[in-house]
Scaffold this motif. Structure first.
Motif, PDB file in Angstrom:
ATOM      1  N   HIS A  25     -15.894  60.640  53.678  1.00  0.00           N
ATOM      2  CA  HIS A  25     -14.820  60.035  54.471  1.00  0.00           C
ATOM      3  C   HIS A  25     -14.872  58.508  54.379  1.00  0.00           C
ATOM      4  O   HIS A  25     -13.821  57.856  54.314  1.00  0.00           O
ATOM      5  N   HIS A  26     -16.074  57.946  54.363  1.00  0.00           N
ATOM      6  CA  HIS A  26     -16.216  56.498  54.236  1.00  0.00           C
ATOM      7  C   HIS A  26     -15.603  56.026  52.920  1.00  0.00           C
ATOM      8  O   HIS A  26     -14.798  55.099  52.900  1.00  0.00           O
ATOM      9  N   LYS A  29     -11.803  56.143  52.959  1.00  0.00           N
ATOM     10  CA  LYS A  29     -11.187  55.088  53.772  1.00  0.00           C
ATOM     11  C   LYS A  29     -11.268  53.733  53.069  1.00  0.00           C
ATOM     12  O   LYS A  29     -10.290  52.982  53.035  1.00  0.00           O
ATOM     13  N   VAL A  30     -12.427  53.420  52.501  1.00  0.00           N
ATOM     14  CA  VAL A  30     -12.569  52.149  51.797  1.00  0.00           C
ATOM     15  C   VAL A  30     -11.622  52.118  50.594  1.00  0.00           C
ATOM     16  O   VAL A  30     -10.936  51.117  50.354  1.00  0.00           O
ATOM     17  N   THR A  32      -8.785  53.700  50.216  1.00  0.00           N
ATOM     18  CA  THR A  32      -7.403  53.572  50.673  1.00  0.00           C
ATOM     19  C   THR A  32      -7.077  52.132  51.055  1.00  0.00           C
ATOM     20  O   THR A  32      -6.047  51.585  50.630  1.00  0.00           O
ATOM     21  N   PHE A  33      -7.939  51.502  51.841  1.00  0.00           N
ATOM     22  CA  PHE A  33      -7.710  50.097  52.200  1.00  0.00           C
ATOM     23  C   PHE A  33      -7.735  49.203  50.951  1.00  0.00           C
ATOM     24  O   PHE A  33      -6.882  48.325  50.789  1.00  0.00           O
ATOM     25  N   ALA A 126     -12.138  45.561  52.406  1.00  0.00           N
ATOM     26  CA  ALA A 126     -11.902  46.979  52.709  1.00  0.00           C
ATOM     27  C   ALA A 126     -13.143  47.607  53.345  1.00  0.00           C
ATOM     28  O   ALA A 126     -13.036  48.363  54.321  1.00  0.00           O
ATOM     29  N   ASP A 127     -14.310  47.304  52.816  1.00  0.00           N
ATOM     30  CA  ASP A 127     -15.559  47.854  53.354  1.00  0.00           C
ATOM     31  C   ASP A 127     -15.781  47.367  54.788  1.00  0.00           C
ATOM     32  O   ASP A 127     -16.172  48.143  55.663  1.00  0.00           O
ATOM     33  N   VAL A 130     -13.552  49.207  57.348  1.00  0.00           N
ATOM     34  CA  VAL A 130     -14.066  50.539  57.681  1.00  0.00           C
ATOM     35  C   VAL A 130     -15.376  50.436  58.455  1.00  0.00           C
ATOM     36  O   VAL A 130     -15.564  51.129  59.460  1.00  0.00           O
ATOM     37  N   ASN A 131     -16.280  49.567  58.042  1.00  0.00           N
ATOM     38  CA  ASN A 131     -17.590  49.464  58.695  1.00  0.00           C
ATOM     39  C   ASN A 131     -17.499  48.973  60.137  1.00  0.00           C
ATOM     40  O   ASN A 131     -18.262  49.436  60.987  1.00  0.00           O
ATOM     41  N   GLU A 134     -16.614  52.127  61.965  1.00  0.00           N
ATOM     42  CA  GLU A 134     -17.656  53.151  61.913  1.00  0.00           C
ATOM     43  C   GLU A 134     -18.928  52.733  62.635  1.00  0.00           C
ATOM     44  O   GLU A 134     -19.643  53.578  63.166  1.00  0.00           O
TER      45      GLU A 134
END
Length: 167
Positions: A25-26, A29-30, A32-33, A126-127, A130-131, A134
């Motif tokens: 999932h991570h 998401k990364v 996609t962004f 992007a990372d 998400v981070n 999360e």
């Protein structure tokens, strides 16, 4: 052709992380962004493919780092990631320079003093997007500090401001 390669790399990464839904999932998401930021910032061709593949594979070294060192620390995942990424990418016959760039970004994606190039910048943004979520970072000052230190693209800045309500 290149879009199909990206999708095949994505499939290989998902299969590589089998039974690790959190990591799968991570990376989704990364990815996609990163793809969205890259497209909106006008990237195309090999530059876009580099962003996409780097986003998919940026944490690919975690599994081996945990096996070898019993740790998912940034240092170990950056050390282990490029070799695994090369193995994943080899069957696709990508240009050596593109593969080298992806591996460089993977090797340094937590070393923010090494950021150079829009492809690397977008992966970092992007990372972080998400981070922050999360890791449960809620302090607006901490998020604002991340934005001011690490975000450069207009799209990435708009996203961090919108998602986390910081200006």
């Amino acid at each position: 052709m290149q879009d199909n390669v990206v999708q095949q790399v994505l499939k290989r990464a998902v299969l590589y992380f089998e039974c690790d839904a959190r990591r799968i999932h991570h990376l989704l998401k990364v990815y996609t962004f990163a793809r969205n930021i890259a497209v909106l910032e006008g990237l195309a061709g090999n530059e876009l493919v580099t962003v996409e593949i780097s986003a998919i594979l940026h944490d690919i070294g975690i599994k081996e780092a945990e096996r070898k060192y019993n740790s998912s620390s940034a240092r170990f995942q950056q050390e282990e990631g490029p070799g695994i990424a090369r193995e994943i990418l080899t069957p696709f016959g990508l240009e050596p320079g593109l593969v080298d760039r992806v591996c460089f970004i993977i090797r340094h994606h937590h070393t923010y003093t090494k950021i150079h190039g829009i492809d690397f910048q977008i992966l970092v943004e992007a990372d972080f997007l998400v981070n922050i979520f999360e890791e449960g970072i809620k302090d607006p000052d901490a998020i604002r500090s991340i934005k001011e230190k690490y975000f450069k693209t207009p799209t990435g800045i708009a996203y961090i401001e919108s998602v986390f309500g910081v200006r």
